[in-house]
Design an enzyme around this catalytic site. Structure first.
Site, PDB file in Angstrom:
ATOM      1  CD  GLU A  82      -2.802   1.257   2.420  1.00 64.79           C
ATOM      2  OE1 GLU A  82      -3.021  -0.098   3.077  1.00 64.79           O
ATOM      3  OE2 GLU A  82      -3.598   1.947   2.865  1.00 64.79           O
ATOM      4  CE  LYS A 271      -5.900  -1.636   5.941  1.00 66.96           C
ATOM      5  NZ  LYS A 271      -5.072  -0.677   4.976  1.00 66.96           N
ATOM      6  CG  ASP A 287       1.666 -16.710  11.759  1.00 67.18           C
ATOM      7  OD1 ASP A 287       1.022 -16.379  11.487  1.00 67.18           O
ATOM      8  OD2 ASP A 287       1.494 -17.993  12.314  1.00 67.18           O
ATOM      9  CG  HIS A 385      -3.744   7.834   0.874  1.00 62.81           C
ATOM     10  ND1 HIS A 385      -3.334   6.704   0.525  1.00 62.81           N
ATOM     11  CD2 HIS A 385      -4.146   7.477   2.072  1.00 62.81           C
ATOM     12  CE1 HIS A 385      -3.329   5.804   1.643  1.00 62.81           C
ATOM     13  NE2 HIS A 385      -3.893   6.380   2.533  1.00 62.81           N
TER      14      HIS A 385
HETATM   15  P1  NAD Z   1       9.681 -23.533  16.383  1.00 62.75           P
HETATM   16  O1  NAD Z   1       9.351 -24.721  17.043  1.00 62.75           O
HETATM   17  O2  NAD Z   1      10.351 -23.786  14.908  1.00 62.75           O
HETATM   18  O3  NAD Z   1      10.836 -23.063  17.139  1.00 62.75           O
HETATM   19  C1  NAD Z   1      10.837 -23.019  18.681  1.00 62.75           C
HETATM   20  C2  NAD Z   1      12.132 -23.815  19.120  1.00 62.75           C
HETATM   21  O4  NAD Z   1      13.220 -23.234  19.197  1.00 62.75           O
HETATM   22  C3  NAD Z   1      11.711 -23.876  20.702  1.00 62.75           C
HETATM   23  O5  NAD Z   1      10.886 -24.711  21.002  1.00 62.75           O
HETATM   24  C4  NAD Z   1      13.214 -24.188  21.005  1.00 62.75           C
HETATM   25  O6  NAD Z   1      13.425 -25.431  21.142  1.00 62.75           O
HETATM   26  C5  NAD Z   1      14.166 -23.767  20.139  1.00 62.75           C
HETATM   27  N1  NAD Z   1      15.033 -22.404  20.478  1.00 62.75           N
HETATM   28  C6  NAD Z   1      15.940 -22.206  20.287  1.00 62.75           C
HETATM   29  N2  NAD Z   1      16.525 -20.986  20.693  1.00 62.75           N
HETATM   30  C7  NAD Z   1      15.422 -20.671  21.429  1.00 62.75           C
HETATM   31  C8  NAD Z   1      15.220 -19.099  22.138  1.00 62.75           C
HETATM   32  N3  NAD Z   1      16.281 -18.177  22.507  1.00 62.75           N
HETATM   33  N4  NAD Z   1      14.077 -18.843  22.603  1.00 62.75           N
HETATM   34  C9  NAD Z   1      13.245 -19.820  22.427  1.00 62.75           C
HETATM   35  N5  NAD Z   1      13.233 -20.991  21.858  1.00 62.75           N
HETATM   36  C10 NAD Z   1      14.451 -21.383  21.283  1.00 62.75           C
HETATM   37  O7  NAD Z   1       8.878 -22.357  16.428  1.00 62.75           O
HETATM   38  P2  NAD Z   1       7.831 -22.017  17.349  1.00 62.75           P
HETATM   39  O8  NAD Z   1       7.919 -20.480  17.708  1.00 62.75           O
HETATM   40  O9  NAD Z   1       7.401 -22.767  18.449  1.00 62.75           O
HETATM   41  O10 NAD Z   1       6.317 -21.823  16.450  1.00 62.75           O
HETATM   42  C11 NAD Z   1       6.156 -20.932  15.336  1.00 62.75           C
HETATM   43  C12 NAD Z   1       5.561 -21.399  14.050  1.00 62.75           C
HETATM   44  O11 NAD Z   1       4.527 -22.144  14.316  1.00 62.75           O
HETATM   45  C13 NAD Z   1       5.412 -20.515  12.883  1.00 62.75           C
HETATM   46  O12 NAD Z   1       5.846 -20.716  11.854  1.00 62.75           O
HETATM   47  C14 NAD Z   1       3.791 -20.409  13.098  1.00 62.75           C
HETATM   48  O13 NAD Z   1       3.328 -19.987  11.794  1.00 62.75           O
HETATM   49  C15 NAD Z   1       3.554 -21.636  13.456  1.00 62.75           C
HETATM   50  N6  NAD Z   1       2.169 -21.888  13.843  1.00 62.75           N
HETATM   51  C16 NAD Z   1       1.076 -21.530  14.449  1.00 62.75           C
HETATM   52  C17 NAD Z   1       0.185 -21.733  15.009  1.00 62.75           C
HETATM   53  C18 NAD Z   1      -1.019 -20.392  15.563  1.00 62.75           C
HETATM   54  O14 NAD Z   1      -0.506 -19.457  15.534  1.00 62.75           O
HETATM   55  N7  NAD Z   1      -2.142 -21.039  15.782  1.00 62.75           N
HETATM   56  C19 NAD Z   1      -0.203 -23.153  14.829  1.00 62.75           C
HETATM   57  C20 NAD Z   1       0.789 -23.883  14.517  1.00 62.75           C
HETATM   58  C21 NAD Z   1       1.860 -23.314  13.931  1.00 62.75           C
END
Ligand code: NAD
Length: 431
Positions: A82, A271, A287, A385
């Site tokens: 945008e 928004k 996300d 705009h």
């Molecule tokens: P992830 O599991 O890929 O990474 C998190 C992991 O990284 C932790 O569990 C830990 O083991 C490790 N880690 C390493 N260094 C860390 C630090 N300094 N701090 C914290 N953890 C550390 O990702 P995530 O963040 O658990 O999940 C995010 C993903 O899940 C996104 O891609 C999202 O789109 C997706 N997702 C979202 C939903 C929702 O929002 N409802 C549902 C399902 C999946």
């Protein structure tokens, strides 16, 4: 450290802009090249990120200037389609910095994992049994993610709530997890799945779902800025608003109060907030659907839907803006590491923790919202705009770089922004 107040950044060539950003954020040659690459992800990488990949949808990546956040100069990466968003954020950051810029704070990164139980006969009994075993349950969940625990995170608490569904009573168990620098969905989902059978056994119920909640009420970020009378006056210099600065400030507060009173307006108000928040989130590989869902749900949490920002006058009559919303963002996991450009954008923001990222994003959300209501309360949203749109039209009509400004200014003055008129103006100018 360099200043984010870069004079006429928009007038510089792409190479000059990248060179400035490179110097500001101390990017390596490779990172600077990434920043200036139109297609960063290979087919092979993107085909592993999602399914059935055929190509690449792209968004322009711009840099908002002038931001001073918690005393530090920041350049803000924004990916958005945008027009006006990046310019408006930069403009407002310039207004805010005269009174010290944005100050921010945030909660610890606590996310909620939910286990919904059906078929529980006695809620109070189930609740006390689950709470009675809290220490063991937390210990079990902790064992699931030793990496998270190593970084100082892990499960923190368990809550038990009663809900009434159409088909009967539900016992809703909340597992509170400190996810440190992760967005946390995968981490939390794995934990709730791992303890669901224990919870079933303790409660006598059946777990219907085990998943994170995107209403991250324990993980809010806040930002505040003072927009001084002088800076507001200066920002309208040379523009006829027909109002004194005091009247402009009152009008901005009135526009905010309309959003408080009317959900249709509050939605558009928010928004405007999300214009800034999503743009930074996308640039940084976050996300943004999770952020959007959390933001709007929070806007209506335990109350009617309301604006995510608020405005009032301080004792000296300056305008103060504040924002508060949940921001589940991460520096690890998700697409952050898969998309190398996200890493460069995070480096640009100079954030060391997910909390710092949330705080900076909140500041941009406030800036973006203020930009919109500042226009709405004075010249109307279209003036700004159309001024930018006029430049695009001038280019389309064949204006050379040195002619664009004059052609768009003339069209804006005439309130007639069309390619044909731009062509006529160009002809007249070149005579
Ligand atoms: P992830 O599991 O890929 O990474 C998190 C992991 O990284 C932790 O569990 C830990 O083991 C490790 N880690 C390493 N260094 C860390 C630090 N300094 N701090 C914290 N953890 C550390 O990702 P995530 O963040 O658990 O999940 C995010 C993903 O899940 C996104 O891609 C999202 O789109 C997706 N997702 C979202 C939903 C929702 O929002 N409802 C549902 C399902 C999946």
């Amino acid at each position: 450290m360099g200043s984010s107040e870069i004079h006429k950044f928009y007038k510089k060539s792409r190479e000059e802009r990248i060179a400035l950003v490179k110097e500001f954020a101390e990017l390596s040659d490779e990172e600077a090249t990434l920043l200036g690459t139109n297609s960063v992800l290979s087919f092979e990488t993107s085909d592993k990120m999602i399914e059935n990949v055929v190509g690449m949808q792209q968004l322009p990546l711009g840099i908002a200037t002038n931001f001073l956040i918690d005393g530090a100069d920041c350049l803000i990466p924004m990916a958005v389609e945008e027009p006006s968003v990046v310019a408006a954020a930069s403009k407002v950051a310039g207004i805010a910095r005269t009174a010290g810029g944005f100050t921010t704070e945030s909660d610890e990164p606590i996310m909620i994992g939910q286990i919904a139980l059906v078929g529980v006969e006695d809620f109070e009994k189930a609740k006390s049994t689950i709470i009675g075993k809290k220490a063991e349950l937390l210990e079990k969940a902790k064992g699931i993610d030793p990496v998270l625990v190593k970084f100082g995170g892990g499960p923190r608490d368990i809550e038990v709530h009663e809900r009434q569904a159409k088909s009967g009573k539900i016992v809703m168990v909340h597992l509170l997890v400190d996810v440190r620098d992760a967005m946390g969905a995968n981490a939390v989902n794995t934990m709730v799945e791992s303890i669901a059978s224990d919870i079933e056994e303790l409660s006598g119920g059946k777990s219907r779902l085990r998943i994170i909640s995107n209403l991250a009420v324990h993980r809010k970020a806040r930002a505040k800025a003072v927009f001084s009378k002088e800076a507001i006056e200066e920002s309208f210099k040379g523009k006829d608003t027909g109002k004194t600065t005091e009247e402009i400030i009152d009008a901005i507060i009135e526009v905010y109060e309309v959003a408080e009173a009317d959900q249709f307006r509050a939605t558009t108000h928010n928004k405007g907030v999300m214009n800034g928040i999503d743009a930074v989130a996308i640039a940084c590989g976050q996300d943004w659907r999770a952020i959007e869902a959390g933001a709007h749900s929070f806007a209506a949490f335990e109350t009617k839907y309301r604006p995510l920002t608020k405005y009032y006058k301080d004792d000296a009559g300056n305008l103060v803006g504040e924002i508060e919303l949940p921001l589940a963002v991460g520096l690890v996991g998700g697409a952050v590491k898969t998309n190398p450009l996200a890493g460069v954008c995070l480096k640009l923001l100079k954030v060391k923790t997910a909390q710092e990222l949330a705080e900076k994003i909140a500041a941009v959300g406030l800036a973006q919202n203020f930009a919109a209501i500042r226009e709405i309360a004075t010249r109307g949203i279209q003036a700004g705009h159309m001024a930018l749109h006029g430049k695009n039209i001038a280019v389309m009509a064949g204006a050379k770089p040195e002619e664009i400004e004059a052609v768009s200014a003339k069209m804006a003055e005439e309130k007639n922004i069309r390619v044909n008129r731009a062509k006529e103006i160009l002809e007249e100018m070149r005579k």
